[in-house]
Scaffold this motif. Structure first.
Motif, PDB file in Angstrom:
ATOM      1  N   LYS A  70     -65.663  30.446 -12.946  1.00 19.24           N
ATOM      2  CA  LYS A  70     -66.083  31.705 -12.348  1.00 19.24           C
ATOM      3  C   LYS A  70     -67.605  31.787 -12.347  1.00 19.24           C
ATOM      4  CE  LYS A  70     -65.664  36.727 -12.710  1.00 19.24           C
ATOM      5  NZ  LYS A  70     -65.091  37.867 -13.476  1.00 19.24           N
ATOM      6  N   ALA A  71     -68.185  31.976 -11.152  1.00 17.33           N
ATOM      7  CA  ALA A  71     -69.633  32.071 -11.001  1.00 17.33           C
ATOM      8  C   ALA A  71     -70.031  33.526 -10.786  1.00 17.33           C
ATOM      9  CB  ALA A  71     -70.100  31.215  -9.835  1.00 17.33           C
ATOM     10  N   THR A  72     -71.046  33.978 -11.532  1.00 18.76           N
ATOM     11  CA  THR A  72     -71.543  35.353 -11.401  1.00 18.76           C
ATOM     12  C   THR A  72     -73.063  35.335 -11.442  1.00 18.76           C
ATOM     13  OG1 THR A  72     -69.596  36.198 -12.573  1.00 18.76           O
ATOM     14  CG2 THR A  72     -71.459  37.692 -12.318  1.00 18.76           C
ATOM     15  N   ALA A  73     -73.686  35.980 -10.464  1.00 16.66           N
ATOM     16  CA  ALA A  73     -75.137  36.136 -10.433  1.00 16.66           C
ATOM     17  C   ALA A  73     -75.460  37.622 -10.500  1.00 16.66           C
ATOM     18  CB  ALA A  73     -75.718  35.514  -9.169  1.00 16.66           C
ATOM     19  N   ASP A  74     -76.180  38.049 -11.551  1.00 17.35           N
ATOM     20  CA  ASP A  74     -76.590  39.445 -11.716  1.00 17.35           C
ATOM     21  C   ASP A  74     -78.104  39.527 -11.611  1.00 17.35           C
ATOM     22  OD1 ASP A  74     -74.086  40.977 -12.495  1.00 17.35           O
ATOM     23  OD2 ASP A  74     -74.022  39.334 -13.940  1.00 17.35           O
ATOM     24  N   VAL A  75     -78.609  40.354 -10.716  1.00 14.22           N
ATOM     25  CA  VAL A  75     -80.050  40.497 -10.505  1.00 14.22           C
ATOM     26  C   VAL A  75     -80.425  41.972 -10.581  1.00 14.22           C
ATOM     27  CG1 VAL A  75     -81.997  40.109  -8.943  1.00 14.22           C
ATOM     28  CG2 VAL A  75     -80.131  38.439  -9.058  1.00 14.22           C
ATOM     29  N   SER A  76     -81.365  42.286 -11.462  1.00 12.14           N
ATOM     30  CA  SER A  76     -81.853  43.659 -11.622  1.00 12.14           C
ATOM     31  C   SER A  76     -83.338  43.688 -11.269  1.00 12.14           C
ATOM     32  CB  SER A  76     -81.627  44.143 -13.061  1.00 12.14           C
ATOM     33  OG  SER A  76     -80.257  44.142 -13.391  1.00 12.14           O
ATOM     34  N   GLY A 112     -88.096  42.911 -13.765  1.00 12.22           N
ATOM     35  CA  GLY A 112     -86.944  42.257 -13.162  1.00 12.22           C
ATOM     36  C   GLY A 112     -86.234  41.352 -14.141  1.00 12.22           C
ATOM     37  N   ARG A 113     -84.947  41.159 -13.886  1.00  9.37           N
ATOM     38  CA  ARG A 113     -84.141  40.243 -14.687  1.00  9.37           C
ATOM     39  C   ARG A 113     -83.062  39.636 -13.793  1.00  9.37           C
ATOM     40  NH1 ARG A 113     -82.124  40.026 -20.675  1.00  9.37           N
ATOM     41  NH2 ARG A 113     -80.318  38.680 -20.469  1.00  9.37           N
ATOM     42  N   ALA A 114     -82.816  38.337 -13.990  1.00 11.16           N
ATOM     43  CA  ALA A 114     -81.773  37.628 -13.244  1.00 11.16           C
ATOM     44  C   ALA A 114     -80.997  36.736 -14.201  1.00 11.16           C
ATOM     45  CB  ALA A 114     -82.375  36.795 -12.126  1.00 11.16           C
ATOM     46  N   ASP A 115     -79.665  36.753 -14.079  1.00 12.36           N
ATOM     47  CA  ASP A 115     -78.791  35.924 -14.904  1.00 12.36           C
ATOM     48  C   ASP A 115     -77.764  35.236 -14.014  1.00 12.36           C
ATOM     49  OD1 ASP A 115     -79.356  36.747 -17.913  1.00 12.36           O
ATOM     50  OD2 ASP A 115     -79.369  38.584 -16.734  1.00 12.36           O
ATOM     51  N   LEU A 116     -77.666  33.921 -14.166  1.00 11.23           N
ATOM     52  CA  LEU A 116     -76.635  33.149 -13.486  1.00 11.23           C
ATOM     53  C   LEU A 116     -75.710  32.558 -14.532  1.00 11.23           C
ATOM     54  CD1 LEU A 116     -75.357  31.670 -11.039  1.00 11.23           C
ATOM     55  CD2 LEU A 116     -77.027  29.842 -11.415  1.00 11.23           C
ATOM     56  N   LYS A 117     -74.416  32.825 -14.385  1.00 10.68           N
ATOM     57  CA  LYS A 117     -73.430  32.313 -15.341  1.00 10.68           C
ATOM     58  C   LYS A 117     -72.290  31.643 -14.587  1.00 10.68           C
ATOM     59  CE  LYS A 117     -74.285  35.926 -18.804  1.00 10.68           C
ATOM     60  NZ  LYS A 117     -73.680  37.020 -19.613  1.00 10.68           N
ATOM     61  N   LEU A 118     -71.965  30.442 -15.011  1.00 11.61           N
ATOM     62  CA  LEU A 118     -70.753  29.769 -14.551  1.00 11.61           C
ATOM     63  C   LEU A 118     -69.874  29.606 -15.780  1.00 11.61           C
ATOM     64  CD1 LEU A 118     -73.139  28.804 -12.527  1.00 11.61           C
ATOM     65  CD2 LEU A 118     -71.453  27.137 -11.791  1.00 11.61           C
ATOM     66  N   GLN A 119     -68.803  30.359 -15.847  1.00 17.24           N
ATOM     67  CA  GLN A 119     -68.000  30.458 -17.056  1.00 17.24           C
ATOM     68  C   GLN A 119     -66.766  29.574 -16.992  1.00 17.24           C
ATOM     69  OE1 GLN A 119     -67.811  34.855 -16.657  1.00 17.24           O
ATOM     70  NE2 GLN A 119     -68.536  34.897 -18.778  1.00 17.24           N
ATOM     71  N   ASP A 120     -66.504  28.925 -18.128  1.00 12.79           N
ATOM     72  CA  ASP A 120     -65.277  28.143 -18.321  1.00 12.79           C
ATOM     73  C   ASP A 120     -65.063  27.133 -17.200  1.00 12.79           C
ATOM     74  OD1 ASP A 120     -63.046  27.397 -19.755  1.00 12.79           O
ATOM     75  OD2 ASP A 120     -61.725  28.839 -18.765  1.00 12.79           O
ATOM     76  N   MET A 121     -66.099  26.350 -16.912  1.00 12.91           N
ATOM     77  CA  MET A 121     -66.007  25.340 -15.866  1.00 12.91           C
ATOM     78  C   MET A 121     -65.155  24.168 -16.348  1.00 12.91           C
ATOM     79  SD  MET A 121     -67.691  26.183 -13.092  1.00 12.91           S
ATOM     80  CE  MET A 121     -67.976  24.601 -12.331  1.00 12.91           C
ATOM     81  N   LYS A 122     -64.189  23.765 -15.530  1.00 13.90           N
ATOM     82  CA  LYS A 122     -63.316  22.636 -15.843  1.00 13.90           C
ATOM     83  C   LYS A 122     -63.105  21.787 -14.602  1.00 13.90           C
ATOM     84  CE  LYS A 122     -60.671  25.022 -19.463  1.00 13.90           C
ATOM     85  NZ  LYS A 122     -59.330  25.491 -19.893  1.00 13.90           N
ATOM     86  N   ALA A 123     -62.957  20.498 -14.819  1.00 14.35           N
ATOM     87  CA  ALA A 123     -62.611  19.575 -13.734  1.00 14.35           C
ATOM     88  C   ALA A 123     -61.519  18.662 -14.255  1.00 14.35           C
ATOM     89  CB  ALA A 123     -63.833  18.773 -13.291  1.00 14.35           C
TER      90      ALA A 123
END
Length: 469
Positions: A226-232, A202-213
């Protein structure tokens, strides 16, 4: 109210991805001649003895590396004992100044990275003109990378722009079947290679890209990313529920609220190779180099979830009417902002993307060893190690002194500086006739919390036993 929600969301994200991470291989034993698993760090290394490891106890590696940890997140409570019965609190406590709270975090990326390795069975024997190894192992890797601006935003939200950047969290587990061979080419050069078959669990990746406030403008706040969760994982799927927007005209939406794994099976397959060489310059000097885990795993599934919207904008309550029928009601505006936050924070199931191929993280080792001419039982070694794994890349230099006082006893002590910290390490290798036992640490444990959590996120323990002949 909105500011409180933003802070709580940032804090919850940190807690969600904050997990242990470990690193594999006992670098302290790289220059220990009779350490049976040196071929895991350079496949050109052989052994004088044949061996078979004790099943599941032959080689256990549990190490932890990081440049921030428990002691940076959990601090002394300034309210104790007068106003609170809790001795400890988090860095978000409003009675702790921003300067004190953020002092322990790196101004760049704050990371915890590495692997856990357990050798289920391993053997080494002389044949076919060289030394051969067969191994069955289980390996698990973890990692997270959090930018300094994330902690600053959570602690010290003010009227300014925060370019938070990318937030990453990762976990992977796989089994490995490896076949190695090394041989002497001539009096000076020895080479080796290892072929690895990888069985992905198994593999899991959580990415929150180019976060700005962007909170600098007086009339508008903008939080984007942009939030992306990929789970294999075989049989993995997101579970969603239907909810209603505050604005009835927008209808309903689905959000991920749980996960399910239907059964258990092989999630992917891959291959990797190790390559290495050792060169004896003269009687006193020897150099070596290796590249490890140069390979990939092809995953059959990739369940993906993404946030519904990549931006939330709050421009203040305006043209408000309470009950006279003019303007927009306060409740309607509040509902509108609530719906924006819903789309920005909640993840939606993006379906199975049909698989993906990922690397497993390669390692480069370069070593130089000097044998003391006046006392041949002592050598000094310098090892450079670099782990190449995207956001979790790190490098280390380790200087060691190695001693073999008896034919059945050797080991050493060393000092290292890496991308996270400076550390002291040691190894003890006991190998009388018929048996081998080793224990070592690349980083001394140091202080721990009462829950036995390393305060600095740097710790190590490596131990194993084998039968030899």
């Amino acid at each position: 109210m909105k500011l409180t929600h933003i802070r709580l969301s940032a804090a919850a994200l940190m807690l969600a991805v904050a997990g242990g991470a470990m690193a594999q291989g006992l670098n302290s034993a790289y220059f220990t001649d009779e350490y049976k698993f040196r071929h895991d760090m350079n496949p050109a290394f052989g052994n004088e003895q044949n061996y078979v490891s004790i099943p599941a106890l032959g080689n256990i590696n549990v190490n932890l590396h990081g440049n921030f940890g428990y002691q940076d997140v959990v601090l002394d409570n300034p309210m104790y004992p007068n106003s609170s019965d809790k001795k400890m609190t988090t860095f978000l406590n409003p009675y702790i100044s921003a300067g004190t709270a953020l002092d322990g975090f790196s101004k760049g990326n704050n990371r915890i990275v590495g692997d856990v390795g357990i050798t289920i069975l391993s053997g080494g024997f002389k044949a076919f003109g060289g030394y051969n190894t067969i191994e069955i192992s289980s390996k698990t890797s973890f990692g997270m990378s959090l930018p300094y601006e994330m902690f600053e935003f959570a602690k010290n939200t003010g009227n300014k722009t925060y370019n938070i950047g990318d937030i990453n969290a990762h976990a992977m587990s796989y089994a490995e079947l490896a076949f190695g061979h090394s041989r002497q080419i001539n009096e000076k050069l020895r080479v080796g290679a290892k072929l690895k078959l990888l069985f992905g669990l198994g593999r899991a990746d959580l990415k929150l890209q180019d976060m700005k406030a962007d909170l600098a403008a007086n009339d508008k706040w903008t939080v984007s990313g942009k939030a992306t969760a990929d789970v294999s994982v075989k049989g993995f799927k997101y579970l969603s529920e239907t909810d209603e927007y505050n604005d009835p005209n927008k209808g309903e939406y689905e959000k991920v609220n749980d996960i399910d794994i239907d059964g258990f099976g092989l999630g992917g397959f891959g291959m990797a190779i190790d390559l290495g060489a050792v060169y004896q310059i003269n009687e006193d000097w020897r150099v070596s180099a290796s590249v490890l885990d140069l390979g990939f795993i092809s995953w059959s599934d990739n369940a993906q979830a993404v946030n519904r919207a990549d931006q939330f904008v709050f421009d203040g309550f305006h043209d408000i009417s309470v009950n006279d029928g003019t303007g927009v009601s306060f409740d309607d505006q509040a509902d509108n902002y609530g719906d924006q936050i819903t789309d920005f924070i909640n993840l939606r199931d993006n379906g199975d993307k049909g698989g993906r191929t990922t690397g497993i993280g390669a390692t480069l080792n370069f070593g130089a060893e000097y044998n003391l001419p006046v006392y041949r039982k002592i050598t000094f070694g310098l090892l450079s190690s670099t782990r190449i794994k995207g956001a979790y890349t790190w490098t280390e230099g380790r200087l060691s002194a190695n001693w073999k006082p008896l034919n059945w006893l050797d080991g050493g002590v060393n000092f290292a500086v890496n991308s996270f910290t400076a550390s002291m390490g040691w190894v003890l290798n006991i190998h009388p006739k018929g048996y081998n036992f080793f224990i070592g640490m690349d980083h001394l444990l140091g202080k721990t919390s009462k829950e036995f959590i390393p305060l600095s996120s740097n710790a190590s323990l490596n131990v194993g036993m084998s039968i030899t002949w």
